[in-house]
Design an enzyme around this catalytic site. Structure first.
Site, PDB file in Angstrom:
ATOM      1  N   GLY A 179      -0.552  -0.819   0.842  1.00 47.64           N
ATOM      2  CA  GLY A 179      -0.134   0.571   0.704  1.00 47.64           C
ATOM      3  C   GLY A 179      -0.453   1.013  -0.708  1.00 47.64           C
ATOM      4  O   GLY A 179       0.116   0.482  -1.656  1.00 47.64           O
TER       5      GLY A 179
ATOM      6  N   ARG B 298       4.299   5.783  -1.690  1.00 44.86           N
ATOM      7  CA  ARG B 298       3.091   5.263  -1.047  1.00 44.86           C
ATOM      8  C   ARG B 298       2.993   5.852   0.357  1.00 44.86           C
ATOM      9  O   ARG B 298       3.894   6.553   0.824  1.00 44.86           O
ATOM     10  CB  ARG B 298       3.163   3.731  -0.941  1.00 44.86           C
ATOM     11  CG  ARG B 298       4.322   3.232  -0.090  1.00 44.86           C
ATOM     12  CD  ARG B 298       4.136   1.791   0.338  1.00 44.86           C
ATOM     13  NE  ARG B 298       5.314   1.277   1.005  1.00 44.86           N
ATOM     14  CZ  ARG B 298       5.621   1.460   2.285  1.00 44.86           C
ATOM     15  NH1 ARG B 298       4.845   2.227   3.040  1.00 44.86           N
ATOM     16  NH2 ARG B 298       6.700   0.938   2.811  1.00 44.86           N
ATOM     17  N   GLY B 299       1.893   5.551   1.043  1.00 46.07           N
ATOM     18  CA  GLY B 299       1.794   5.942   2.435  1.00 46.07           C
ATOM     19  C   GLY B 299       2.408   4.876   3.335  1.00 46.07           C
ATOM     20  O   GLY B 299       2.683   3.762   2.905  1.00 46.07           O
TER      21      GLY B 299
ATOM     22  N   SER C 202       0.275  -6.862   3.960  1.00 42.36           N
ATOM     23  CA  SER C 202       0.311  -5.411   4.126  1.00 42.36           C
ATOM     24  C   SER C 202      -0.235  -4.735   2.875  1.00 42.36           C
ATOM     25  O   SER C 202      -0.106  -5.266   1.767  1.00 42.36           O
ATOM     26  CB  SER C 202       1.756  -4.949   4.370  1.00 42.36           C
ATOM     27  OG  SER C 202       2.299  -5.557   5.520  1.00 42.36           O
TER      28      SER C 202
ATOM     29  N   PHE D 238      -0.615  -4.459  -2.668  1.00 37.89           N
ATOM     30  CA  PHE D 238      -0.556  -5.362  -1.511  1.00 37.89           C
ATOM     31  C   PHE D 238       0.651  -6.282  -1.600  1.00 37.89           C
ATOM     32  O   PHE D 238       1.235  -6.494  -2.667  1.00 37.89           O
ATOM     33  CB  PHE D 238      -1.835  -6.201  -1.419  1.00 37.89           C
ATOM     34  CG  PHE D 238      -2.073  -7.114  -2.603  1.00 37.89           C
ATOM     35  CD1 PHE D 238      -1.452  -8.361  -2.686  1.00 37.89           C
ATOM     36  CD2 PHE D 238      -2.928  -6.740  -3.637  1.00 37.89           C
ATOM     37  CE1 PHE D 238      -1.677  -9.208  -3.765  1.00 37.89           C
ATOM     38  CE2 PHE D 238      -3.150  -7.578  -4.721  1.00 37.89           C
ATOM     39  CZ  PHE D 238      -2.526  -8.814  -4.782  1.00 37.89           C
ATOM     40  N   ALA D 239       1.008  -6.829  -0.433  1.00 37.57           N
ATOM     41  CA  ALA D 239       2.057  -7.847  -0.355  1.00 37.57           C
ATOM     42  C   ALA D 239       1.612  -8.880   0.672  1.00 37.57           C
ATOM     43  O   ALA D 239       1.325  -8.528   1.826  1.00 37.57           O
ATOM     44  CB  ALA D 239       3.388  -7.223   0.058  1.00 37.57           C
TER      45      ALA D 239
ATOM     46  N   HIS E 266      10.013  -6.499   1.256  1.00 36.05           N
ATOM     47  CA  HIS E 266       9.613  -7.297   0.099  1.00 36.05           C
ATOM     48  C   HIS E 266      10.766  -8.216  -0.266  1.00 36.05           C
ATOM     49  O   HIS E 266      11.924  -7.788  -0.280  1.00 36.05           O
ATOM     50  CB  HIS E 266       9.280  -6.410  -1.102  1.00 36.05           C
ATOM     51  CG  HIS E 266       8.154  -5.468  -0.874  1.00 36.05           C
ATOM     52  ND1 HIS E 266       6.903  -5.889  -0.469  1.00 36.05           N
ATOM     53  CD2 HIS E 266       8.072  -4.119  -1.000  1.00 36.05           C
ATOM     54  CE1 HIS E 266       6.108  -4.840  -0.357  1.00 36.05           C
ATOM     55  NE2 HIS E 266       6.796  -3.759  -0.671  1.00 36.05           N
TER      56      HIS E 266
ATOM     57  N   CYS F 290       5.542  -1.841   9.439  1.00 28.13           N
ATOM     58  CA  CYS F 290       4.452  -0.857   9.351  1.00 28.13           C
ATOM     59  C   CYS F 290       4.377   0.037  10.587  1.00 28.13           C
ATOM     60  O   CYS F 290       3.336   0.633  10.867  1.00 28.13           O
ATOM     61  CB  CYS F 290       3.113  -1.554   9.104  1.00 28.13           C
ATOM     62  SG  CYS F 290       3.090  -2.572   7.624  1.00 28.13           S
TER      63      CYS F 290
END
Length: 210
Positions: free
Chosen positions: A136, A67-68, A134, A148-149, A74, A166
């Protein structure tokens, strides 16, 4: 649209699940899927030379993913969503897709009496200066992965103290439980997310609804 709720999974296992879902959708054998789960504790970071958002002596393992973005956490009490969608028929607009995800989480927050918002120039969802969720995403031939999270329980924010979330210096992470002032079961947040997602997904390609 298929909904998968596998419970708690390692990041590696969830990534393999996404890879399979993406491949099946691209081949025409699969269907669009929303995966909602909770991860075993892990720090993740995108493929970048700048790893300054990761500090030393971390209490959990680090996983570099496709991902970016910079480092995030998590773990327990956090709801993670991985929509595997065919964006070629949903507008082919990544900015609109990110806004769709942000609006989904803003809507979820509102169901608990929490006023959340997005911020100009930054992805994610915020409550005032505090970061609640967040984002990504990754896209392969217009099929989406990652997602998402959102922090649900109070314990979900504790491990962020060991990184620069981030890459944003000085950012404070928050949770729906903290902002609402009440305990929120992850299962309840998951069920509400499914309801909101299914209500909104067919409007993703329609800019008038976002």
């Amino acid at each position: 649209m298929k909904i998968l709720t596998p419970g708690r999974m390692s990041f590696e296992a969830a990534l393999a699940l996404q890879e399979n879902l993406v491949a099946e959708l691209q081949s025409g054998r699969g269907e669009e899927t929303l995966v909602l789960l909770e991860h075993e504790p892990v720090y993740t970071i995108g493929r970048t030379r700048d790893r300054s958002s990761l500090r030393q002596n971390l209490p959990h393992p680090v996983f570099e993913t496709n991902r970016g973005g910079q480092a995030t956490f998590h773990g327990a009490g956090q709801l993670v969503g991985y929509p595997v969608l065919d964006l070629s028929r949903r507008g082919r607009d990544l900015h609109r897709y990110l806004r769709f995800l942000e609006d989904l989480l803003i809507g979820l927050s509102a169901t608990y009496g929490v006023t959340a918002q997005n911020r100009e120039g930054l992805t994610g969802v915020w409550v005032g200066p505090r970061k609640l969720a967040s984002l990504g995403v990754g896209v392969r031939k217009w099929v989406s992965m990652h997602g998402f999270a959102i922090n649900i329980t109070r314990e979900s924010t504790e491990s962020f103290a060991h990184i620069t979330p981030c890459g944003l210096t000085g950012v404070e992470m928050t949770s729906l439980a903290h902002e609402s002032g009440t305990a929120i079961p992850l299962e309840d947040a998951l069920a509400r997310t499914v309801d909101l997602f299914m209500q909104r997904i067919d409007h993703l390609a329609d800019s008038r609804t976002l």
